[in-house]
Design a protein around this motif. Structure first.
Motif, mmCIF file in Angstrom:
data_model
loop_
_atom_site.group_PDB
_atom_site.id
_atom_site.type_symbol
_atom_site.label_atom_id
_atom_site.label_comp_id
_atom_site.label_asym_id
_atom_site.label_seq_id
_atom_site.Cartn_x
_atom_site.Cartn_y
_atom_site.Cartn_z
ATOM 1 N N LEU A 195 8.415 12.376 -5.710
ATOM 2 C CA LEU A 195 8.937 11.190 -6.387
ATOM 3 C C LEU A 195 8.101 9.970 -6.036
ATOM 4 N N ALA A 196 7.958 9.076 -6.989
ATOM 5 C CA ALA A 196 7.261 7.819 -6.738
ATOM 6 C C ALA A 196 8.316 6.732 -6.625
ATOM 7 N N GLY A 197 8.674 6.370 -5.410
ATOM 8 C CA GLY A 197 9.699 5.349 -5.226
ATOM 9 C C GLY A 197 9.067 3.988 -5.048
ATOM 10 N N THR A 198 9.818 3.130 -4.402
ATOM 11 C CA THR A 198 9.346 1.773 -4.143
ATOM 12 C C THR A 198 9.155 1.635 -2.631
ATOM 13 N N PRO A 199 7.923 1.722 -2.141
ATOM 14 C CA PRO A 199 7.729 1.703 -0.679
ATOM 15 C C PRO A 199 8.322 0.465 -0.007
ATOM 16 N N LEU A 200 8.347 -0.659 -0.738
ATOM 17 C CA LEU A 200 8.849 -1.886 -0.122
ATOM 18 C C LEU A 200 10.284 -2.181 -0.529
ATOM 19 N N LEU A 225 10.061 -7.291 4.089
ATOM 20 C CA LEU A 225 8.936 -6.374 4.200
ATOM 21 C C LEU A 225 7.971 -6.707 3.078
ATOM 22 N N PHE A 226 6.775 -7.147 3.442
ATOM 23 C CA PHE A 226 5.831 -7.598 2.428
ATOM 24 C C PHE A 226 4.779 -6.558 2.088
ATOM 25 N N ALA A 227 4.454 -5.708 3.030
ATOM 26 C CA ALA A 227 3.361 -4.769 2.743
ATOM 27 C C ALA A 227 3.376 -3.634 3.755
ATOM 28 N N LEU A 228 2.760 -2.539 3.357
ATOM 29 C CA LEU A 228 2.451 -1.456 4.299
ATOM 30 C C LEU A 228 0.937 -1.440 4.441
ATOM 31 N N VAL A 229 0.478 -1.578 5.655
ATOM 32 C CA VAL A 229 -0.970 -1.575 5.887
ATOM 33 C C VAL A 229 -1.308 -0.415 6.823
ATOM 34 N N ARG A 230 -2.586 -0.157 6.993
ATOM 35 C CA ARG A 230 -3.038 0.864 7.937
ATOM 36 C C ARG A 230 -3.618 0.162 9.152
ATOM 37 N N THR A 231 -3.304 0.683 10.321
ATOM 38 C CA THR A 231 -3.746 0.012 11.543
ATOM 39 C C THR A 231 -4.192 1.056 12.573
#
Lengths: 527, 396
Positions: free
Chosen positions: B256-261, B194-200
């Motif tokens: 909490l601020a986690g790690t989305p990736l 998983l490299f990124a979360l984008v908006r689509t």
């Protein structure tokens, strides 16, 4: 010599009216009145005195209501103009509102319920003076008992979702009466059941488990079995589902629910394809409901008045709302609900005019007529399906090659992949030809969905016309997609803006609320 | 005031996307592979696919593009007006996509339409990151691999969606960008990350078509899933929280601020550790059983796993969350792989987009895959679940 009648094109050159008609409140004209009540004649005044003098102060308004002041003729024009700006069920070939069962509601029944003997009865009148109304309630219950196979039928619910609520309320009361209210906190439904089943269960405090269809589009019995447990209060399912597919293992569904002590609730809001063919009780259901304004030929009335009917097996009868009409010899009376009753679900006894129309509709058809309704609706549906599936880009996912019951959830996915035109855009463009369709309940399980339900009310020629319109629009999607995308072109309004509906901050559900929220909004001048 | 004539659509085409597919080369990354494909007579199709997408836009639409075959040429062929951005040093690699994407953002693009595959999606996402931009992106499917969730179903559908977004009538959803290291695929290993979360953009499924209230935006729906997951978290259980937008929403809900990736460790509303690899995840699970949960010996209820459904193909395990390996899952859920401590969250929209296809599991251990397969209870909102099947992917 008479003139020849001009040849008509294959498709109507429809054009909807556009009146730019203001909202009725904007028509307010100081000094105008719709009705001027006559002055009380002196002789009458002398005899009765000031009849308003006895009105308690608490009931007197300090100021006049802010209703618009408009002359009668202008009011008439207002509503006639609005009536020209929609595609109502009496105006268009309304088969595109699948699952809604937009059948013909006989106008003679409107005249029937306008009879003063029925129209003017008051719910607080003594039983002796409303024997006819009570007899209609009783006879309607007897007919619906025969149609559903259930032991009792309540007519109290005031609409379809209201009836689903009555079902879940009875289910909750049943488990509470057995000391299992806390243990049984889950309700199972299917994703192709009407979403009000999930909604009513959630409002009643239940956790909701949704079953997706199996690979063939049938409700997945294995998934049901995996979901059922001692925590299950009920399964609440529609059958046939929104797809028009009848669950052939419905008896096994009910038995699986009963095996874990859960109840089975049957959403028969739309029973149009199964009247006289199969019954809720025969599949073992504990409760069911009908929408009188779908299956039983009464108008939908644009949100009301509808009416629901709740059928129950004997063990659920103690939980029914009361009072219910009973027959004693040749007299009729109202019997109060028992101590296990869920209480009132409507102000009095249900929506009497709608019940009376449904009773008249059932009585006019009789048992053979009801079965003919179902058979004709199913035949119409399968005929229309053969026409729709001949349109390139249209498909009917699931149960490929099988027939459907009274409706079909189709898909334009292939057309969408070819053209980028969505099902919604197709439906909007169809309005340029004088008809339309709704897509699907949410979420869209069938991609690019549309749901057609022809009912028994339309002729073959009308179904041909409807299919020809969709074929034309699908053709336009391939040859002139821009025209489809920018549709409607012949309609009262152009694209509507849905963002406002998605944002509660923008809502104003009354005129007073609108003026409060947007005090500076310009108002139309009255034309 | 936005100038009506100012171009708002950005386009970048990966001219070599899809070259390796027809040639059986499992992707198109690397100059040698591209040369091999061209030698085999394969024609790049990304340009043609981009042209088909643009054909769904109104004629004469101005389009910010990459220069030449990076977008300008096919824009002109489609009857649109290209406004090419500068690319001073063309490299013939993914760097071109990244630089062009950043330039499109700088020039005011409100949507980046790209033609390519997962590698291109990854480069576009990297270009946005460089720009610090979160504008939506949309893939015209033209690559060999498309695990990512930001692709339209066809070029025509991509063009139509782009037009809807620019008209303000599309909704925007979060999508994962996954990519495989093609060198590994060619040697028989599949390891997409998983490299990124984008908006689509997505079709909004309009309010007026609804017969019942459902969350209006995907953001609200994802927040509902997060709320549904949160109410199932049990005291004292050490949860491994997988990557993705749904689980990120859960952590946000908990403040909490986690790690989305990445994989984070959650217990009793606190993050114990973030961005775990397999070894550290195993250690965290081990600790959860060792009386280290803060409740004293024998009182620790053990570990659990919280995951979303990753990518456009519906992977539960094995794509983008390989840290949650067969060993980690076995340690966390026990030898029986207890379902009651595996929380899966997804919006109904996401589930239905799989069209009945089962969710996929590929932990690398067929026994574990089979044990996890079957009917899952997927959390779709507060008090709402769906029964949905999962199956072993058999090394897809």
């Amino acid at each position: 010599m008479s003139l020849p009648i001009a040849t008509k094109p294959a498709l109507r050159r429809f054009h909807q009216a556009r009146w730019d008609e203001p909202i009725v409140f904007e028509l307010d004209a100081p000094g105008e009145r719709g009705v001027l009540p006559p002055q009380v004649e002196p002789g009458v005044r002398e005899v009765v005195g000031d009849v308003l003098a006895d009105l308690p102060g608490s009931l007197r308004r300090p100021s006049a209501p802010a209703l618009p002041r408009i002359g009668q003729a202008r009011v008439l024009r207002h509503y006639l103009r609005l009536s020209q700006e929609n595609l109502g069920a009496d105006l268009n070939v309304d088969v595109g509102q699948g699952t809604c069962t937009m059948k013909y509601a006989p106008k003679v029944n409107d005249q029937l319920v306008a009879d003063p003997g029925l129209r003017d009865v008051h719910p607080l009148q003594g039983e002796e003076s409303v024997q006819g109304a009570l007899e209609i309630l009783w006879r309607t219950e007897q007919a619906l008992k025969a149609i559903s196979g259930m032991d009792r039928v309540s007519l109290h619910s005031t609409g379809g979702s209201s009836a689903i609520w009555t079902n879940v309320a009875m289910i909750r009361a049943y488990h509470a009466s057995r000391g299992e209210a806390e243990q049984r906190d889950e309700v199972i439904t299917t994703i192709f059941s009407h979403p009000s089943n999930a909604a009513a269960a959630a409002v009643a405090g239940y956790k909701v488990i949704t079953i997706h269809p199996d690979a063939d589009g049938y409700p997945d019995l294995d998934a049901l079995r995996a979901a059922l447990s001692e925590r299950t209060a009920a399964i609440m399912v529609t059958n046939p589902e929104d797809t028009g597919i009848y669950n052939p293992r419905i008896v096994e569904w009910v038995e699986a629910a009963h095996a874990v002590g859960a109840l089975a609730s049957y959403d028969q809001a739309n029973a149009n394809g199964i009247l006289g063919i199969t019954r809720a009780r025969d599949a073992g259901f504990d409760v069911c409901h009908f929408n009188l304004h779908k299956t039983f030929g009464t108008p939908h009335g644009s949100g009301g008045p509808g009416a629901g009917a709740n059928g129950v097996a004997e063990h659920m009868a103690p939980f029914l709302p009361g009072p219910m009409a009973e027959r004693d010899g040749d007299r009729f009376r109202l019997a109060a609900g028992g101590e296990l009753s869920i209480g009132a679900v409507s102000a009095f006894y249900g929506v009497i005019p709608t019940i009376a129309k449904a009773y008249a509709w059932i009585a006019a058809l009789g048992a053979p007529g009801l079965r003919a309704v179902a058979e004709t609706a199913v035949l119409n549906n399968n005929y229309l399906m053969s026409k729709i599936l001949a349109i390139p880009g249209a498909s009917a996912p699931y149960a490929t090659g099988r027939r459907r019951v009274e409706q079909v959830r189709y898909s334009w996915q292939e057309l969408y992949e070819d053209t980028g035109i969505t099902s919604e855009e197709i439906g909007v463009r169809a309005a340029d030809y004088g008809t339309h369709y709704w897509t699907s309940h949410h979420p869209y399980v069938v991609p690019q969905p549309f749901t057609l339900e022809p009912t028994e009310s339309y002729s073959r020629a009308e179904l041909d016309e409807y299919a020809a319109i969709l074929a034309q629009v699908a053709h336009e999607a391939r040859t002139d997609p821009e025209m489809v995308r920018t549709a409607p072109h012949n309609q009262t309004v152009h694209h509507t803006h849905h963002d406002d509906l998605d944002d509660p901050e923008r809502w104003a559900v009354t005129w007073r609320g609108y003026l409060c929220k947007y005090p500076d909004a310009p108002q139309h001048r009255r034309p | 005031m936005i100038n009506a004539a100012a171009p708002r659509l950005g386009l970048v085409v990966n001219p070599v996307a899809g070259l390796g597919g027809p040639a059986g080369l499992k992707g198109s990354d690397g100059a040698a592979i591209q040369a091999a494909a061209r030698a085999a007579g394969v024609l790049a199709r990304a340009g043609e696919r981009a042209r088909q997408a643009l054909a769904s836009l109104p004629d004469g639409t101005p389009v910010l593009t990459g220069p030449g075959d990076l977008g300008e040429d096919m824009t002109r062929e489609a009857g649109m007006v290209p406004v090419p951005v500068d690319l001073p040093d063309r490299t013939g690699t993914g760097a071109d996509t990244r630089v062009v994407t950043a330039a499109l953002v700088a020039a005011g693009a409100e949507l980046v339409l790209f033609a390519g595959g997962d590698g291109t999606a990854r480069d576009v996402a990297a270009g946005l990151t460089v720009s610090g931009s979160r504008i939506p992106v949309l893939g015209v499917p033209a690559g060999v691999k498309m695990y990512s969730a930001c692709f339209a179903v066809s070029p025509q559908a991509a063009g139509a969606l782009a037009a809807e977004l620019l008209a303000g009538s599309a909704t925007v959803v979060e999508a994962e960008v996954l990519d495989v290291d093609e060198e590994q695929v060619r040697t028989g290993r599949v390891d997409p990350r998983l490299f990124a979360l984008v908006r689509t953009p997505a079709h909004p499924q309009r309010s007026q078509g609804r017969k019942v209230a459902t969350p209006t935006g995907d953001g609200a729906a994802v927040a509902g899933v997060a709320a549904g997951l949160a109410e199932q978290l049990r005291p004292g259980v050490t949860y491994l929280v997988g990557p993705g937008g749904t689980t990120a929403a859960l952590l946000r809900r908990l403040g909490l601020a986690g790690t989305p990736l990445g994989v984070d460790v959650l217990r009793d509303g606190e993050l114990l550790a973030t961005d775990m690899d397999e070894t550290r995840a195993l250690a965290a699970v081990g600790a959860s059983h060792d009386g280290n949960c803060g409740r004293g010996d024998d009182a620790c209820p053990g570990a659990g796993v919280v995951v979303g459904v990753v990518g456009g193909q519906g992977f539960l395990f094995g794509r983008g969350n390989q840290q949650l390996s067969a060993r980690v899952l076995t340690a966390a859920l026990g030898g029986e792989l207890a379902r009651d401590r595996l929380l899966v969250g997804a919006t109904e929209r996401k589930l239905t987009e799989f069209g009945g296809r089962p969710l996929l599991i590929d932990t690398g251990e067929p026994g574990v895959d089979r044990a996890l397969a079957g009917m899952l209870r997927v959390t779709t909102g507060p008090g709402r679940t769906s029964m949905y099947p999962a199956t072993a992917a058999n090394g897809v």
